[in-house]
Design an enzyme around this catalytic site. Structure first.
Site, PDB file in Angstrom:
ATOM      1  N   GLY A 128       1.353   4.099   4.883  1.00 44.60           N
ATOM      2  CA  GLY A 128       2.076   3.390   3.827  1.00 44.60           C
ATOM      3  C   GLY A 128       2.676   2.110   4.377  1.00 44.60           C
ATOM      4  O   GLY A 128       3.459   2.135   5.317  1.00 44.60           O
ATOM      5  N   SER A 129       2.318   0.968   3.830  1.00 43.47           N
ATOM      6  CA  SER A 129       2.698  -0.288   4.466  1.00 43.47           C
ATOM      7  C   SER A 129       2.355  -1.476   3.574  1.00 43.47           C
ATOM      8  O   SER A 129       2.222  -1.338   2.371  1.00 43.47           O
ATOM      9  CB  SER A 129       1.979  -0.396   5.810  1.00 43.47           C
ATOM     10  OG  SER A 129       0.633   0.029   5.660  1.00 43.47           O
ATOM     11  N   ARG A 130       2.156  -2.646   4.206  1.00 42.23           N
ATOM     12  CA  ARG A 130       1.951  -3.870   3.428  1.00 42.23           C
ATOM     13  C   ARG A 130       1.162  -4.898   4.240  1.00 42.23           C
ATOM     14  O   ARG A 130       1.245  -4.947   5.457  1.00 42.23           O
ATOM     15  CB  ARG A 130       3.316  -4.415   3.057  1.00 42.23           C
ATOM     16  CG  ARG A 130       3.341  -5.792   2.457  1.00 42.23           C
ATOM     17  CD  ARG A 130       4.755  -6.103   2.014  1.00 42.23           C
ATOM     18  NE  ARG A 130       5.141  -7.480   2.226  1.00 42.23           N
ATOM     19  CZ  ARG A 130       6.385  -7.914   2.133  1.00 42.23           C
ATOM     20  NH1 ARG A 130       7.372  -7.080   1.869  1.00 42.23           N
ATOM     21  NH2 ARG A 130       6.660  -9.184   2.309  1.00 42.23           N
ATOM     22  N   MET A 158       0.844  -1.192   0.000  1.00 47.00           N
ATOM     23  CA  MET A 158       0.000   0.000   0.000  1.00 47.00           C
ATOM     24  C   MET A 158       0.877   1.240   0.000  1.00 47.00           C
ATOM     25  O   MET A 158       1.732   1.388   0.884  1.00 47.00           O
ATOM     26  CB  MET A 158      -0.901   0.021   1.240  1.00 47.00           C
ATOM     27  CG  MET A 158      -1.850  -1.145   1.350  1.00 47.00           C
ATOM     28  SD  MET A 158      -2.831  -1.075   2.877  1.00 47.00           S
ATOM     29  CE  MET A 158      -1.582  -1.510   4.096  1.00 47.00           C
ATOM     30  N   ILE A 166       2.148  -5.166   8.169  1.00 49.09           N
ATOM     31  CA  ILE A 166       3.575  -4.846   8.245  1.00 49.09           C
ATOM     32  C   ILE A 166       3.774  -3.349   8.079  1.00 49.09           C
ATOM     33  O   ILE A 166       3.319  -2.760   7.101  1.00 49.09           O
ATOM     34  CB  ILE A 166       4.368  -5.610   7.168  1.00 49.09           C
ATOM     35  CG1 ILE A 166       4.191  -7.116   7.350  1.00 49.09           C
ATOM     36  CG2 ILE A 166       5.846  -5.238   7.210  1.00 49.09           C
ATOM     37  CD1 ILE A 166       4.826  -7.940   6.238  1.00 49.09           C
TER      38      ILE A 166
END
Length: 227
Positions: A187-189, A99, A157
């Site tokens: 902002g990440s995953r 993301m 994450i």
């Protein structure tokens, strides 16, 4: 179609204090300079947009595993689920959805089931698109046990910019497919570990929509094993 609803989406409650802070700073910036004030306006709009929480239409077919996040499929590879979940110590297919700061960051359950474990682990803040982020970065892991007894792991994450993982559920919670379970700022995953023998129906680079895009179908795997 409601044109206002097309562009103005509901905001998740987690974002209210951030938008209020951005707006207050913007007022102060206008006292200093009109140019700085308009920069503040743009950043305030972006903050609202980041915390948007639109309604989604989730596919209802049994056995469908749905994307838990908006973003791009960045990795598909075998990997062992986080040890803190207590799952089997064997590689499973991991699908990673990255993301960026413009994606909707509300996370959704990939499939219905019971949350059997929630485990937070502090860590570093490497770029979430990197493979090592799954091992080294701050993360929050969930194990979801489906009705047939199999389990899926989904892992939030943190990334290079993200500094806060939020999870709304606890062990024992019953989730429906597409139901909100958390979010990450900024902002990440999300990693999804598919059950043994289940193959993904997506490719690296494919765009995902949380609660709507299908990652895999348990029925396809079951049919293949029955042959």
């Amino acid at each position: 179609m409601n044109m206002i609803g097309t562009f103005i989406k509901p905001m998740h409650p987690e974002g209210r204090k951030f938008v209020a802070t951005f707006a207050a700073v913007t007022v102060g910036l206008f006292l200093l300079s009109d140019i700085l004030g308009w920069v503040g306006v743009i950043l305030t709009i972006w903050c609202y947009y980041f915390f948007r929480d639109p309604e989604r239409v989730t596919p209802t077919g049994p056995g469908l595993i749905i994307s838990p996040a908006d973003g791009i499929v960045s990795l598909i590879e075998p990997a062992i689920p986080p040890a803190e979940l207590g799952m089997a110590d064997e590689p499973l297919t991991r699908v990673s959805v990255f993301m960026n700061v413009f994606n909707c960051h509300v996370n959704r359950a990939p499939i219905a089931g019971e949350i059997t474990a929630v485990a937070y682990r502090p860590g570093k803040f490497f770029n979430a698109s990197l493979d090592k982020a799954s091992v080294d970065n701050e993360r929050n892991s969930l194990c979801i046990r489906m009705a047939d007894g199999r389990s899926i792991a989904v892992v939030q994450i943190a990334g290079l910019v993200a500094r806060r993982i939020v999870c709304f559920v606890k062990p024992g919670s019953e989730m429906q497919t597409g139901e909100r379970f958390g979010l990450i700022r900024f902002g990440s995953r999300l990693d999804v570990y598919l059950p043994n023998g289940v193959e993904p129906m997506v490719k690296v680079g494919q765009t995902m929509i949380a609660a709507e895009s299908v990652i895999a179908d348990l029925n396809v795997a079951d049919a293949a094993q029955a042959e």
